[in-house]
Design a protein around this motif. Structure first.
Motif, PDB file in Angstrom:
ATOM      1  N   GLY A  85       0.818  -1.211   0.000  1.00  0.00           N
ATOM      2  CA  GLY A  85       0.000   0.000   0.000  1.00  0.00           C
ATOM      3  C   GLY A  85       0.853   1.262   0.000  1.00  0.00           C
ATOM      4  O   GLY A  85       0.546   2.238  -0.687  1.00  0.00           O
ATOM      5  N   MET A  86       1.952   1.242   0.758  1.00  0.00           N
ATOM      6  CA  MET A  86       2.859   2.399   0.786  1.00  0.00           C
ATOM      7  C   MET A  86       3.484   2.639  -0.580  1.00  0.00           C
ATOM      8  O   MET A  86       3.613   3.789  -1.025  1.00  0.00           O
ATOM      9  N   VAL A 109       8.683  15.394  -4.291  1.00  0.00           N
ATOM     10  CA  VAL A 109       8.132  14.208  -3.638  1.00  0.00           C
ATOM     11  C   VAL A 109       9.130  13.768  -2.574  1.00  0.00           C
ATOM     12  O   VAL A 109      10.316  13.585  -2.871  1.00  0.00           O
ATOM     13  N   LEU A 110       8.649  13.613  -1.339  1.00  0.00           N
ATOM     14  CA  LEU A 110       9.474  13.124  -0.235  1.00  0.00           C
ATOM     15  C   LEU A 110       8.880  11.819   0.263  1.00  0.00           C
ATOM     16  O   LEU A 110       7.683  11.768   0.578  1.00  0.00           O
ATOM     17  N   THR A 111       9.687  10.769   0.311  1.00  0.00           N
ATOM     18  CA  THR A 111       9.163   9.464   0.703  1.00  0.00           C
ATOM     19  C   THR A 111       9.670   9.029   2.072  1.00  0.00           C
ATOM     20  O   THR A 111      10.824   9.257   2.417  1.00  0.00           O
ATOM     21  N   ALA A 112       8.772   8.367   2.817  1.00  0.00           N
ATOM     22  CA  ALA A 112       9.144   7.840   4.130  1.00  0.00           C
ATOM     23  C   ALA A 112       9.987   6.583   3.989  1.00  0.00           C
ATOM     24  O   ALA A 112      10.695   6.199   4.924  1.00  0.00           O
ATOM     25  N   GLY A 142       3.467   6.771   3.094  1.00  0.00           N
ATOM     26  CA  GLY A 142       2.828   6.725   4.414  1.00  0.00           C
ATOM     27  C   GLY A 142       3.749   7.220   5.511  1.00  0.00           C
ATOM     28  O   GLY A 142       4.476   8.208   5.332  1.00  0.00           O
ATOM     29  N   THR A 143       3.724   6.535   6.653  1.00  0.00           N
ATOM     30  CA  THR A 143       4.645   6.883   7.749  1.00  0.00           C
ATOM     31  C   THR A 143       5.948   6.099   7.606  1.00  0.00           C
ATOM     32  O   THR A 143       6.889   6.320   8.360  1.00  0.00           O
ATOM     33  N   GLY A 144       5.975   5.155   6.651  1.00  0.00           N
ATOM     34  CA  GLY A 144       7.128   4.263   6.522  1.00  0.00           C
ATOM     35  C   GLY A 144       7.008   3.020   7.383  1.00  0.00           C
ATOM     36  O   GLY A 144       7.892   2.165   7.384  1.00  0.00           O
ATOM     37  N   ASN A 145       5.896   2.923   8.117  1.00  0.00           N
ATOM     38  CA  ASN A 145       5.684   1.792   9.022  1.00  0.00           C
ATOM     39  C   ASN A 145       4.356   1.111   8.738  1.00  0.00           C
ATOM     40  O   ASN A 145       3.363   1.786   8.450  1.00  0.00           O
ATOM     41  N   PRO A 146       4.304  -0.228   8.843  1.00  0.00           N
ATOM     42  CA  PRO A 146       3.017  -0.909   8.692  1.00  0.00           C
ATOM     43  C   PRO A 146       2.091  -0.591   9.852  1.00  0.00           C
ATOM     44  O   PRO A 146       2.516  -0.044  10.868  1.00  0.00           O
ATOM     45  N   TYR A 147       0.827  -0.920   9.687  1.00  0.00           N
ATOM     46  CA  TYR A 147      -0.219  -0.730  10.695  1.00  0.00           C
ATOM     47  C   TYR A 147      -0.638   0.729  10.875  1.00  0.00           C
ATOM     48  O   TYR A 147      -1.389   1.040  11.793  1.00  0.00           O
TER      49      TYR A 147
END
Length: 245
Positions: A85-86, A109-112, A142-147
């Motif tokens: 998803g990320m 564009v900045l990516t986590a 996203g935040t770079g983290n799952p959940y």
């Protein structure tokens, strides 16, 4: 230099905005992928808001390509599904960046999740500098983290960029007492508190995102992306959609 760097923010109710756009909104009627006519309308609105002098950050969901929670429910490992998803949000971010720059709007564009061949890694000071220079900053991965949902990522980035408001652009006019597509008796809610939105589970945002907004006193406006000049009108202080505060 154009845009927010000029400092021409007089008359703006919200001079610094984090705009959250669902991935599904990019798909339009086709329901999957990226619909060029939908993206064109969105780009025109973003460009208009940028030209008003608004410092603008974007977070785009990935639901038009893959939804981590849905893939997980269908048996995929949750962590793998969330990372997919990320990556979908990065695809959408690059599509929006390309369309914006074709219309003359400077973006970053900045990516986590680090992927230097495609975009810059997310560093808060770098993001703030881009905003100061009048660039539209698209936060991906996203935040770079799952959940954690992209709603939570949007609120987190909004807090970090000192946004005055989180605008959530959806396919409905705002928040309803039930899903208006399923319940003809669903009532429109023009204004609601964070606590009510949390306790009534109205699907505004997930609990983590709403709690972050409440703790940091950032209002949320939920509106229909298809409404004419919807984001521009909110930025000027017009009441449109639903205000959560």
């Amino acid at each position: 230099m154009s845009g927010a760097a000029d400092g021409g923010t007089e008359g703006l109710h919200y001079p610094r905005v984090l705009l959250k756009i669902s991935g599904e909104a990019l798909a339009g009627e086709q329901g999957f992928g990226i619909s060029p006519p939908v993206v064109d309308r969105l780009i025109d609105e973003i460009r208009h808001v940028h030209e008003m002098g608004v410092a603008l950050g974007l977070v785009i969901g990935g639901g038009n390509i893959v939804r981590g929670t849905k893939a997980s429910a269908e048996g995929m490992d949750r962590v793998s599904a969330d990372y997919m998803g990320m990556l979908a949000t990065v695809i959408n971010a690059l599509a929006i960046q390309n369309s914006l720059e074709r219309k003359g709007v400077e973006t970053r564009v900045l990516t986590a999740i680090r992927m230097e061949q495609l975009a810059e890694p997310y560093i808060r000071r770098r993001a703030m500098r881009h905003l100061e220079k009048g660039r539209v900053v698209i936060f991906a991965g996203g935040t770079g983290n799952p959940y954690f949902s992209t709603d939570t990522a949007a609120v987190l980035r909004g807090i970090e960029m000192n946004a005055d408001v989180i605008i959530k652009a959806t396919k409905v006019d705002g928040i309803y007492s039930a899903d208006p597509n399923k319940d003809p008796n669903a009532e429109f809610i023009p204004e609601i508190s964070y606590l009510d939105a949390l306790s009534r589970e109205l699907g505004v945002m997930d609990a983590a995102a709403l709690s972050l907004c409440k703790e940091n006193h950032i209002p949320i406006v939920v509106l229909n992306l298809d409404a004419p000049r919807a984001v521009s009108r909110v930025v000027r202080g017009e009441r449109i959609g639903t205000l959560v505060h």
